[in-house]
Structure formats: C-alpha cells, structure tokens
Design a protein around this motif. Structure first.
Motif, PDB file in Angstrom:
ATOM      1  N   PRO A  83       0.817  -1.230   0.000  1.00 31.40           N
ATOM      2  CA  PRO A  83       0.000   0.000   0.000  1.00 31.40           C
ATOM      3  C   PRO A  83       0.843   1.270   0.000  1.00 31.40           C
ATOM      4  O   PRO A  83       0.405   2.309  -0.528  1.00 31.40           O
ATOM      5  CB  PRO A  83      -0.838  -0.113   1.273  1.00 31.40           C
ATOM      6  CG  PRO A  83      -0.229  -1.178   2.088  1.00 31.40           C
ATOM      7  CD  PRO A  83       0.509  -2.101   1.158  1.00 31.40           C
ATOM      8  N   THR A  84       2.040   1.192   0.557  1.00 35.03           N
ATOM      9  CA  THR A  84       2.878   2.396   0.654  1.00 35.03           C
ATOM     10  C   THR A  84       3.421   2.837  -0.710  1.00 35.03           C
ATOM     11  O   THR A  84       4.029   3.899  -0.829  1.00 35.03           O
ATOM     12  CB  THR A  84       4.083   2.121   1.575  1.00 35.03           C
ATOM     13  OG1 THR A  84       4.676   0.885   1.162  1.00 35.03           O
ATOM     14  CG2 THR A  84       3.656   2.014   3.022  1.00 35.03           C
ATOM     15  N   PHE A  85       3.223   2.010  -1.764  1.00 36.02           N
ATOM     16  CA  PHE A  85       3.721   2.342  -3.101  1.00 36.02           C
ATOM     17  C   PHE A  85       2.952   3.522  -3.687  1.00 36.02           C
ATOM     18  O   PHE A  85       3.442   4.235  -4.547  1.00 36.02           O
ATOM     19  CB  PHE A  85       3.569   1.095  -3.994  1.00 36.02           C
ATOM     20  CG  PHE A  85       4.022   1.281  -5.403  1.00 36.02           C
ATOM     21  CD1 PHE A  85       5.382   1.277  -5.709  1.00 36.02           C
ATOM     22  CD2 PHE A  85       3.107   1.459  -6.431  1.00 36.02           C
ATOM     23  CE1 PHE A  85       5.812   1.431  -7.010  1.00 36.02           C
ATOM     24  CE2 PHE A  85       3.537   1.617  -7.734  1.00 36.02           C
ATOM     25  CZ  PHE A  85       4.904   1.604  -8.029  1.00 36.02           C
ATOM     26  N   TYR A  86       1.750   3.744  -3.227  1.00 36.72           N
ATOM     27  CA  TYR A  86       0.840   4.690  -3.884  1.00 36.72           C
ATOM     28  C   TYR A  86       0.826   6.049  -3.197  1.00 36.72           C
ATOM     29  O   TYR A  86       0.846   6.128  -1.966  1.00 36.72           O
ATOM     30  CB  TYR A  86      -0.571   4.080  -3.929  1.00 36.72           C
ATOM     31  CG  TYR A  86      -0.531   2.765  -4.681  1.00 36.72           C
ATOM     32  CD1 TYR A  86      -0.540   2.755  -6.068  1.00 36.72           C
ATOM     33  CD2 TYR A  86      -0.374   1.555  -4.017  1.00 36.72           C
ATOM     34  CE1 TYR A  86      -0.432   1.563  -6.773  1.00 36.72           C
ATOM     35  CE2 TYR A  86      -0.263   0.368  -4.704  1.00 36.72           C
ATOM     36  CZ  TYR A  86      -0.296   0.369  -6.081  1.00 36.72           C
ATOM     37  OH  TYR A  86      -0.154  -0.794  -6.772  1.00 36.72           O
ATOM     38  N   GLU A  87       0.842   7.084  -3.999  1.00 34.61           N
ATOM     39  CA  GLU A  87       0.802   8.428  -3.456  1.00 34.61           C
ATOM     40  C   GLU A  87      -0.645   8.943  -3.479  1.00 34.61           C
ATOM     41  O   GLU A  87      -1.294   8.998  -4.515  1.00 34.61           O
ATOM     42  CB  GLU A  87       1.691   9.357  -4.282  1.00 34.61           C
ATOM     43  CG  GLU A  87       3.157   9.168  -3.943  1.00 34.61           C
ATOM     44  CD  GLU A  87       4.053  10.092  -4.741  1.00 34.61           C
ATOM     45  OE1 GLU A  87       3.582  11.192  -5.089  1.00 34.61           O
ATOM     46  OE2 GLU A  87       5.196   9.680  -5.005  1.00 34.61           O
ATOM     47  N   ILE A  88      -1.082   9.325  -2.318  1.00 37.64           N
ATOM     48  CA  ILE A  88      -2.471   9.778  -2.152  1.00 37.64           C
ATOM     49  C   ILE A  88      -2.401  11.216  -1.629  1.00 37.64           C
ATOM     50  O   ILE A  88      -1.587  11.488  -0.746  1.00 37.64           O
ATOM     51  CB  ILE A  88      -3.201   8.874  -1.137  1.00 37.64           C
ATOM     52  CG1 ILE A  88      -3.117   7.401  -1.560  1.00 37.64           C
ATOM     53  CG2 ILE A  88      -4.639   9.311  -0.949  1.00 37.64           C
ATOM     54  CD1 ILE A  88      -3.838   7.077  -2.855  1.00 37.64           C
ATOM     55  N   PRO A  89      -3.161  12.108  -2.130  1.00 39.47           N
ATOM     56  CA  PRO A  89      -3.113  13.501  -1.652  1.00 39.47           C
ATOM     57  C   PRO A  89      -3.408  13.564  -0.158  1.00 39.47           C
ATOM     58  O   PRO A  89      -4.179  12.763   0.361  1.00 39.47           O
ATOM     59  CB  PRO A  89      -4.229  14.201  -2.444  1.00 39.47           C
ATOM     60  CG  PRO A  89      -4.561  13.309  -3.562  1.00 39.47           C
ATOM     61  CD  PRO A  89      -4.175  11.923  -3.199  1.00 39.47           C
ATOM     62  N   GLU A  90      -2.793  14.525   0.509  1.00 43.95           N
ATOM     63  CA  GLU A  90      -3.038  14.702   1.930  1.00 43.95           C
ATOM     64  C   GLU A  90      -4.486  15.035   2.178  1.00 43.95           C
ATOM     65  O   GLU A  90      -5.113  15.712   1.397  1.00 43.95           O
ATOM     66  CB  GLU A  90      -2.159  15.837   2.482  1.00 43.95           C
ATOM     67  CG  GLU A  90      -0.874  15.319   3.108  1.00 43.95           C
ATOM     68  CD  GLU A  90      -0.062  16.431   3.704  1.00 43.95           C
ATOM     69  OE1 GLU A  90      -0.623  17.177   4.512  1.00 43.95           O
ATOM     70  OE2 GLU A  90       1.120  16.557   3.339  1.00 43.95           O
ATOM     71  N   GLY A  91      -4.984  14.540   3.273  1.00 44.10           N
ATOM     72  CA  GLY A  91      -6.341  14.917   3.638  1.00 44.10           C
ATOM     73  C   GLY A  91      -7.392  13.911   3.191  1.00 44.10           C
ATOM     74  O   GLY A  91      -8.528  13.965   3.667  1.00 44.10           O
ATOM     75  N   VAL A  92      -7.005  13.001   2.303  1.00 44.98           N
ATOM     76  CA  VAL A  92      -7.989  11.977   1.901  1.00 44.98           C
ATOM     77  C   VAL A  92      -8.089  10.942   3.028  1.00 44.98           C
ATOM     78  O   VAL A  92      -7.063  10.437   3.470  1.00 44.98           O
ATOM     79  CB  VAL A  92      -7.550  11.295   0.582  1.00 44.98           C
ATOM     80  CG1 VAL A  92      -8.533  10.188   0.214  1.00 44.98           C
ATOM     81  CG2 VAL A  92      -7.441  12.312  -0.522  1.00 44.98           C
ATOM     82  N   LYS A  93      -9.275  10.675   3.469  1.00 47.94           N
ATOM     83  CA  LYS A  93      -9.426   9.817   4.653  1.00 47.94           C
ATOM     84  C   LYS A  93      -9.928   8.434   4.308  1.00 47.94           C
ATOM     85  O   LYS A  93     -10.457   8.193   3.229  1.00 47.94           O
ATOM     86  CB  LYS A  93     -10.399  10.486   5.635  1.00 47.94           C
ATOM     87  CG  LYS A  93      -9.773  11.738   6.244  1.00 47.94           C
ATOM     88  CD  LYS A  93     -10.687  12.393   7.265  1.00 47.94           C
ATOM     89  CE  LYS A  93      -9.931  13.557   7.877  1.00 47.94           C
ATOM     90  NZ  LYS A  93     -10.804  14.533   8.467  1.00 47.94           N
ATOM     91  N   HIS A  94      -9.740   7.546   5.277  1.00 47.45           N
ATOM     92  CA  HIS A  94     -10.226   6.164   5.192  1.00 47.45           C
ATOM     93  C   HIS A  94      -9.698   5.430   3.959  1.00 47.45           C
ATOM     94  O   HIS A  94     -10.404   4.676   3.320  1.00 47.45           O
ATOM     95  CB  HIS A  94     -11.778   6.142   5.177  1.00 47.45           C
ATOM     96  CG  HIS A  94     -12.383   6.878   6.323  1.00 47.45           C
ATOM     97  ND1 HIS A  94     -12.154   6.545   7.635  1.00 47.45           N
ATOM     98  CD2 HIS A  94     -13.208   7.963   6.353  1.00 47.45           C
ATOM     99  CE1 HIS A  94     -12.785   7.370   8.423  1.00 47.45           C
ATOM    100  NE2 HIS A  94     -13.431   8.254   7.683  1.00 47.45           N
ATOM    101  N   LEU A  95      -8.427   5.680   3.610  1.00 46.63           N
ATOM    102  CA  LEU A  95      -7.871   5.049   2.418  1.00 46.63           C
ATOM    103  C   LEU A  95      -6.489   4.487   2.733  1.00 46.63           C
ATOM    104  O   LEU A  95      -5.601   5.225   3.123  1.00 46.63           O
ATOM    105  CB  LEU A  95      -7.787   6.088   1.307  1.00 46.63           C
ATOM    106  CG  LEU A  95      -7.565   5.549  -0.092  1.00 46.63           C
ATOM    107  CD1 LEU A  95      -8.791   4.805  -0.579  1.00 46.63           C
ATOM    108  CD2 LEU A  95      -7.244   6.689  -1.037  1.00 46.63           C
TER     109      LEU A  95
END
Lengths: 95, 333
Positions: A83-95
């Motif tokens: 899961p750490t491979f993916y970059e998710i914008p800050e502030g997106v929750k429950h992901l």
C-alpha cells in the motif's frame, strides 16, 4: 537387538484459541499417538497449548536455502503490491 | 581468521564457492542474524555447536540424579511435588537440547552412546553428592542460578535452534532457582539444626558453582572462537563475576554466609573481589575423579539398558500398526 531408532516428529502447538499452530520443536516417538503424548509432556507442561499437531519430519518438504534468492525473487521487484507504493493527496481519509 | 581451516578441506575448483559461502556466513553472524540448520556453516562451527549442545543436554539428563535422590524423602507433599516437577523439567531441557543438536545431523543414538562411553562430557557440578535435604535448596539457588547466568546470553546465540531452546529453558529455570531459594530460606529461619544444615549445603556448593563458568579466560580453550561466532557472548570470568555480585546480597537475605574469607566489595572496581578457585579440584573432577563420576554414569547406563525393552515394545507396536491410518483431517490450519 532390533532397530529401535524412533522416527523424528515436528511438533506444532496452538497456544490459545484464535491463534495458529506454531512450531515448538521436535521429538522422537515410535508412532503418532506416542508423539502426541510425548509432545504434551515435553512442550505443554505449563499450559502452553490447547491443541497439538505432530508431523513426521520426513514428511516435510522445505525450500532450499541455497536457492533462497532466486526462489523468492519474484516478490522482490513488485513494490506495487504494498500500500505504501501509492501516493495519495493529503487529507484523503479512510484510504 | 576463523575460516582458514574450512578452506583447506575443499578441492581447488570449489574454493570460490566456499569463499562466497563463508562471506555470507560471516556477514550473517556479524549482522546478528541467526544461522539455521540448512545454511552453509564452517565445519568447525558445526563441531563446536554439537560439542556444546551435547554437553549441555547430557548435563540436564545427568543433573536429574542428584536431586531425584531426595524425591522419596522430601519433607512435605508440597516439596515433593515441586521437586518432581523440577526433575521432570530437567528431562525436558535435555530433550530440547538433543533436538537442537540433531538439527546439525548428529543422531540421538550417537549422542547417547557418546555420553554412556564417556566420549562426551557433562557439567562437573553433577559429580558432587547431595548429602542432605538442604542440598536440594543449594542446587536450586546456586547451581541453577549459575546456569541461568550462563544461559541467558545463550538465548541470543547465533545458531537459531540452540537460541530457541535456551529461551524455553531460561523461562523454566527461573522456577528452579526460586524454589531452591525458598527452601533454603525456610531452613535458615528454622531450628538451629536446620539453619546449620542450610549453611553446610551452601559451604559445599559455593565453590563448585563458581567452577561451572569454566576455566579462567586466559586458559579457556574455546572461548575466543566461540565469541567471534557469537555462540558465546561473554567471557567465563565476566559471567562468574556477575554471578558473585548477584549472590552476595541474596546470601545476606537468606541469613547465610558464603564460604570465602576474601569476599568483599571493591569500590574501585564496582564488583566483589573473591578468593582463588581451586582449579586443581576442577581438573580432577573433570578427569573423572570427582566423588560421584562413576556412580552417575553407571546409573545412566543402567537406566538406558533397563528401558530397552520399553523402547523395543513401543517400536514393535508401532510396526504392527503401521498399516493402519491414524485419525486424519486434524491438520487444517
């Protein structure tokens, strides 16, 4: 004198309900029933288990330590499985 | 270099491979990783481990005798039950260690043969007799105490199966030591005769317990190599000093004295100084001339021989029923 070398057994103990059996050690016994009883006396003298498996050591097939790099290589170059491979914008929750 | 000897045993075409294996082994040990049974290891590492684990296992098995000597004469049912549990633990410890030794390709029969024929040793401490009930307490407190001091660092030994066996053993030894201490305390606070009996036992077991850590560092044959391989983590003298420092206040709480006129706190060193150990006695016992060497081995051989019919009967029963399948389907994870 007859050959009385008892075969070797591997012992797996479930320490409490809800957990898997874990390898505890090995012992010699003439048959499966004795192996279970000996395992109880040897590996659960203090209530360490609620269930025991015994397996003839000769029945275990193991991966070869010599090949450990090539054998496990397919997993080494696939960081996208984590899961750490993916970059998710800050502030997106429950992901 | 530790591995020079291993090189010479291989043909020239294998030298590169062997050198690579050795580098991998050395790197694993240096990185504090564990060596597991099927890993490549230097022949001398394997031999050292088999020797040490076998000696350790034999000690547990022979160590059942001096204490079993008192089971029928334990002063109460409570003490008797405790002592039986302890002796059973010693058998268990022997079996954990034999199993660990077997992972290196040395069979159980071979190990027992070598014990019975005197080709492998057991700890010299068990060649001393248990003359009174108080000796059961002194063994628990001092002998098991010394064993724990020796064994706790072995839980981090570089060989995985040995380290795992030691974790289990150390957990159980703690009960052994505490029951011994409690037993001595009861005697020490009892009648003057009981107190004297406790003191006498401590007087006899103190020095042999200090010898359990092995010869002084400058005379210890295997120490340096074992430290490099991380089989051993501390030197004999270091562990002996640690044990003495632990015991002094414990003896005070017991109301008993340790039989060493030179024993005193050294402010400068931050440790207790203690008197010289009689290494001549140690060597004599090691050579087979202790009070009970003959008796211990004879008893062990007899127990093995007298149990032969049981082993044969069980093997015959197993052979007779081997055609049948047992209960299956249990092994579902």
């Amino acid at each position: 004198m007859t050959n009385t070398d008892w075969p070797l057994w591997e012992v797996f103990v479930r320490s409490r309900r809800g957990l898997s059996h874990t390898h505890a050690g090995s012992l010699h016994a003439p048959d499966a029933e004795f192996a279970l009883r000996n395992a109880r006396d040897l590996y659960t003298r203090r209530g360490e288990g609620v269930s025991i498996w015994v397996v003839p050591s000769s029945a275990i097939t193991a991966s070869s330590p010599d090949e450990k790099d090539p054998f496990f290589e397919p997993a080494a170059d696939k960081p996208y499985r984590h899961p750490t491979f993916y970059e998710i914008p800050e502030g997106v929750k429950h992901l | 270099m530790a591995t020079a000897a291993a090189h010479q045993t291989y043909g020239t075409e294998d030298v590169d491979d062997t050198a690579a294996y050795e580098r991998a082994f050395d790197a694993a040990v240096a990185a504090d990783e564990r060596i597991e049974p099927r890993d490549w290891m230097p022949d001398a590492y394997r031999a050292t481990l088999v020797r040490q684990m076998a000696q350790h296992a034999h000690s547990e098995i022979i160590g059942m005798q001096p204490e079993a000597n008192w089971i029928t004469r334990a002063p109460s049912l409570r003490r008797k039950a405790i002592l039986m549990a302890k002796v059973q633990d010693e058998a268990g410890h022997g079996l954990y260690l034999y199993s660990a030794a077997e992972t290196l390709g040395t069979g159980r029969e071979e190990l027992l043969d070598k014990l019975h024929s005197g080709r492998q040793k057991y700890s010299s401490i068990f060649n001393y007799p248990t003359l009174t009930w108080a000796d059961v307490g002194a063994i628990g407190w001092l002998v098991d105490g010394a064993a724990i001091t020796n064994q706790v660092p072995l839980c981090r030994c570089s060989y995985g199966p040995y380290a795992r066996a030691m974790v289990r053993i150390c957990k159980e030894e703690s009960f052994h030591q505490r029951q011994g201490y409690e037993l001595l305390l009861a005697l020490s606070r009892g009648t003057p005769e009981q107190h004297a009996m406790a003191q006498d036992a401590v007087d006899r077991w103190w020095w042999p317990s200090l010898m359990m850590f092995g010869p002084p560092d400058d005379e210890s044959a295997h120490s340096a190599q074992s430290m490099t391989w991380k089989i051993k983590r501390h030197s004999n003298d270091e562990l002996r000093q640690r044990f003495v420092d632990i015991c002094v206040p414990q003896a005070e709480s017991l109301g008993l004295t340790l039989p060493d006129p030179d024993l005193r706190w050294n402010e400068e060193r931050g440790h207790h100084d203690f008197g010289p150990i009689d290494w001549a006695e140690f060597k004599e016992v090691l050579r087979g001339n202790g009070p009970c060497n003959e008796q211990r081995l004879t008893q062990r051989r007899r127990a093995h021989e007298e149990g032969a019919w049981v082993r044969e009967a069980a093997a015959a029963y197993a052979a007779k029923h081997s055609g049948r399948t047992g209960e299956t389907g249990a092994a579902r994870a």
